[in-house]
Design a protein around this motif. Sequence first.
Motif, mmCIF file in Angstrom:
data_model
loop_
_atom_site.group_PDB
_atom_site.id
_atom_site.type_symbol
_atom_site.label_atom_id
_atom_site.label_comp_id
_atom_site.label_asym_id
_atom_site.label_seq_id
_atom_site.Cartn_x
_atom_site.Cartn_y
_atom_site.Cartn_z
ATOM 1 N N THR A 21 0.545 -1.596 0.282
ATOM 2 C CA THR A 21 -0.028 -0.120 0.221
ATOM 3 C C THR A 21 0.951 1.002 -0.378
ATOM 4 O OG1 THR A 21 -1.583 -1.298 1.498
ATOM 5 C CG2 THR A 21 -1.661 1.378 1.336
ATOM 6 N N GLY A 22 0.475 2.184 -1.099
ATOM 7 C CA GLY A 22 1.237 3.596 -0.505
ATOM 8 C C GLY A 22 0.728 4.034 -2.276
ATOM 9 N N PRO A 23 1.357 5.597 -2.149
ATOM 10 C CA PRO A 23 0.945 6.090 -3.435
ATOM 11 C C PRO A 23 1.609 5.941 -4.786
ATOM 12 C CG PRO A 23 2.549 7.473 -1.960
ATOM 13 C CD PRO A 23 1.628 6.325 -0.859
ATOM 14 N N LEU A 24 1.176 6.808 -5.476
ATOM 15 C CA LEU A 24 1.757 6.234 -6.576
ATOM 16 C C LEU A 24 3.584 7.134 -6.567
ATOM 17 C CD1 LEU A 24 0.129 7.783 -9.300
ATOM 18 C CD2 LEU A 24 0.950 5.567 -9.182
ATOM 19 N N GLY A 25 4.741 6.420 -6.739
ATOM 20 C CA GLY A 25 5.753 6.620 -6.254
ATOM 21 C C GLY A 25 6.392 6.413 -5.215
ATOM 22 N N ALA A 26 5.561 5.488 -4.284
ATOM 23 C CA ALA A 26 6.008 5.007 -3.019
ATOM 24 C C ALA A 26 7.905 4.024 -3.058
ATOM 25 C CB ALA A 26 4.995 4.537 -2.384
ATOM 26 N N GLY A 27 7.411 3.714 -4.030
ATOM 27 C CA GLY A 27 8.389 2.623 -4.407
ATOM 28 C C GLY A 27 7.903 0.883 -4.782
ATOM 29 N N LYS A 28 6.662 0.645 -4.336
ATOM 30 C CA LYS A 28 6.036 -0.666 -4.668
ATOM 31 C C LYS A 28 6.899 -1.458 -5.073
ATOM 32 C CE LYS A 28 2.036 0.662 -4.722
ATOM 33 N NZ LYS A 28 2.145 2.732 -5.135
ATOM 34 N N THR A 29 6.418 -1.352 -6.371
ATOM 35 C CA THR A 29 7.557 -2.244 -7.915
ATOM 36 C C THR A 29 8.373 -2.402 -7.477
ATOM 37 O OG1 THR A 29 5.720 -1.547 -9.847
ATOM 38 C CG2 THR A 29 7.877 -2.223 -10.376
ATOM 39 N N GLU A 109 0.646 -6.646 5.436
ATOM 40 C CA GLU A 109 0.164 -5.281 4.686
ATOM 41 C C GLU A 109 1.358 -4.471 5.150
ATOM 42 O OE1 GLU A 109 -3.030 -1.768 3.523
ATOM 43 O OE2 GLU A 109 -2.676 -2.947 5.784
ATOM 44 N N LEU A 110 2.323 -4.231 4.290
ATOM 45 C CA LEU A 110 3.644 -3.309 3.998
ATOM 46 C C LEU A 110 2.738 -1.606 3.120
ATOM 47 C CD1 LEU A 110 4.636 -5.952 2.500
ATOM 48 C CD2 LEU A 110 6.705 -5.054 3.191
ATOM 49 N N VAL A 111 2.790 -0.686 4.749
ATOM 50 C CA VAL A 111 2.404 0.863 4.032
ATOM 51 C C VAL A 111 3.226 1.662 4.041
ATOM 52 C CG1 VAL A 111 1.164 2.534 4.542
ATOM 53 C CG2 VAL A 111 0.483 -0.183 5.118
ATOM 54 N N ILE A 112 3.673 1.736 2.836
ATOM 55 C CA ILE A 112 4.645 2.909 2.370
ATOM 56 C C ILE A 112 4.543 4.350 1.870
ATOM 57 C CG2 ILE A 112 6.434 3.085 0.550
ATOM 58 C CD1 ILE A 112 6.154 0.189 -0.583
ATOM 59 N N THR A 113 5.179 5.142 2.886
ATOM 60 C CA THR A 113 5.191 6.582 2.659
ATOM 61 C C THR A 113 6.038 7.338 2.326
ATOM 62 O OG1 THR A 113 5.567 7.083 5.252
ATOM 63 C CG2 THR A 113 3.113 6.975 5.003
#
Length: 156
Positions: A21-29, A109-113
């Motif tokens: 979970t995180g906004p566009l560009g947070a680093g999910k990919t 869940e991994l929440v990236i900010t």
Amino acid sequence: MHALGVRIGRGLSAGALLVLTGPLGAGKTTLSRGIGEGLGVRGPVTSPTFVLARTHPSLVGGAPLVHVDAYRLSDPLQLDDLDIAFDSSVVLMEWGADAAAAVASEWTELVITRPTGSDADRGDGAGQGDDADAEALAGDAPRTVLVRRVEAGSRR
């Protein structure tokens, strides 16, 4: 994010469901690429945005990685149509916070900010850039990753 993903991937086994979970560009990919490397799967691990799910077989005899982008699903029950072998795979689901409960009773869940807007300038003394400059700086800004165990029905 990549190095963190490698560390996480080395500790995963079949049946693991991770929701990123995180906004566009947070680093999910980028995190997903690292997890794939840690698992020893065939790559490259790229965003499955237009195909919904990609399976990356293991090169080391472990579980395959199934990388899902749940953003385009209009209903979480559509995950069933993807025929994912959740018990015998490691499943990474981007944008899947609402969809996970349709397929599992618990998950990680991994929440990236990441800093956005003027937050990207804080701490470096500049603070004078406009939002576009700050957003550009956020690309290299440190991320925070909150890892939590979630049970269906307890999310909110």
